[in-house]
Design a protein around this motif. Sequence first.
Motif, PDB file in Angstrom:
ATOM      1  N   GLU A  22      -7.513   4.039   6.760  1.00 34.63           N
ATOM      2  CA  GLU A  22      -8.320   4.185   5.547  1.00 34.63           C
ATOM      3  C   GLU A  22      -7.801   3.269   4.439  1.00 34.63           C
ATOM      4  O   GLU A  22      -8.584   2.643   3.710  1.00 34.63           O
ATOM      5  N   GLU A  23      -6.479   3.170   4.329  1.00 33.53           N
ATOM      6  CA  GLU A  23      -5.885   2.305   3.314  1.00 33.53           C
ATOM      7  C   GLU A  23      -6.300   0.847   3.540  1.00 33.53           C
ATOM      8  O   GLU A  23      -6.695   0.149   2.599  1.00 33.53           O
ATOM      9  N   HIS A  24      -6.240   0.387   4.785  1.00 33.06           N
ATOM     10  CA  HIS A  24      -6.642  -0.986   5.103  1.00 33.06           C
ATOM     11  C   HIS A  24      -8.115  -1.203   4.780  1.00 33.06           C
ATOM     12  O   HIS A  24      -8.486  -2.238   4.204  1.00 33.06           O
ATOM     13  N   ASP A  25      -8.937  -0.233   5.127  1.00 34.99           N
ATOM     14  CA  ASP A  25     -10.365  -0.322   4.846  1.00 34.99           C
ATOM     15  C   ASP A  25     -10.621  -0.402   3.338  1.00 34.99           C
ATOM     16  O   ASP A  25     -11.422  -1.220   2.872  1.00 34.99           O
ATOM     17  N   LEU A  26      -9.939   0.439   2.581  1.00 38.46           N
ATOM     18  CA  LEU A  26     -10.092   0.420   1.123  1.00 38.46           C
ATOM     19  C   LEU A  26      -9.685  -0.926   0.537  1.00 38.46           C
ATOM     20  O   LEU A  26     -10.387  -1.487  -0.304  1.00 38.46           O
ATOM     21  N   ARG A  27      -8.555  -1.446   1.004  1.00 36.97           N
ATOM     22  CA  ARG A  27      -8.080  -2.737   0.498  1.00 36.97           C
ATOM     23  C   ARG A  27      -9.077  -3.853   0.836  1.00 36.97           C
ATOM     24  O   ARG A  27      -9.341  -4.727   0.007  1.00 36.97           O
ATOM     25  N   ASP A  28      -9.620  -3.815   2.046  1.00 32.53           N
ATOM     26  CA  ASP A  28     -10.618  -4.815   2.442  1.00 32.53           C
ATOM     27  C   ASP A  28     -11.859  -4.723   1.570  1.00 32.53           C
ATOM     28  O   ASP A  28     -12.387  -5.740   1.107  1.00 32.53           O
ATOM     29  N   ARG A  38     -12.478   0.859  -9.846  1.00 27.79           N
ATOM     30  CA  ARG A  38     -11.744   1.957 -10.477  1.00 27.79           C
ATOM     31  C   ARG A  38     -11.670   3.174  -9.550  1.00 27.79           C
ATOM     32  O   ARG A  38     -10.620   3.765  -9.356  1.00 27.79           O
ATOM     33  N   THR A  39     -12.805   3.532  -8.981  1.00 26.12           N
ATOM     34  CA  THR A  39     -12.861   4.703  -8.098  1.00 26.12           C
ATOM     35  C   THR A  39     -12.010   4.496  -6.850  1.00 26.12           C
ATOM     36  O   THR A  39     -11.224   5.365  -6.466  1.00 26.12           O
ATOM     37  N   GLU A  40     -12.170   3.346  -6.231  1.00 23.98           N
ATOM     38  CA  GLU A  40     -11.433   3.087  -4.996  1.00 23.98           C
ATOM     39  C   GLU A  40      -9.952   2.890  -5.251  1.00 23.98           C
ATOM     40  O   GLU A  40      -9.124   3.271  -4.434  1.00 23.98           O
ATOM     41  N   HIS A  41      -9.610   2.314  -6.391  1.00 27.68           N
ATOM     42  CA  HIS A  41      -8.197   2.145  -6.708  1.00 27.68           C
ATOM     43  C   HIS A  41      -7.530   3.514  -6.873  1.00 27.68           C
ATOM     44  O   HIS A  41      -6.420   3.736  -6.393  1.00 27.68           O
ATOM     45  N   ALA A  42      -8.219   4.434  -7.525  1.00 25.44           N
ATOM     46  CA  ALA A  42      -7.681   5.789  -7.690  1.00 25.44           C
ATOM     47  C   ALA A  42      -7.481   6.449  -6.328  1.00 25.44           C
ATOM     48  O   ALA A  42      -6.461   7.111  -6.092  1.00 25.44           O
TER      49      ALA A  42
END
Length: 87
Positions: A22-28, A38-42
Motif C-alpha cells: 500500500e505504501e508503494h502504491d501511495l507513493r506511486d 494532502r489526503t494521501e500524504h496523511a
Amino acid sequence: MAGHEAEVEQEILERITEMISEEHDLRDRLSARLVDERTEHARLVRLETELDQCWDLLRQRRARVAAGGDPDEAQARPASQVEHYLS
C-alpha cells in the motif's frame, strides 16, 4: 506453542507485506499526481507509523523467543514510542 508462535508471526509478516504494498502504491500515485496530495500524504504518514509498530512487535516477539520467554507477552507499543527509535 511453536505452531502458535509461527502462525502469529506469519500474520504480522502478512500485514507488513500488505502495508508495504500500500505504501508503494501511495507513493506511486502521489508522484504521478493521481490523488489529492494532502489526503494521501496523511494516509502515508499513518501507514509508516503502523509499519513501525508492526516491525517493533515482531522484534519483541522474536527477542522473547530467543530469551526463552513467551512471545505472547509482547505488546504493540504506542506510536509515540516506536517513532523515536533509531535504525
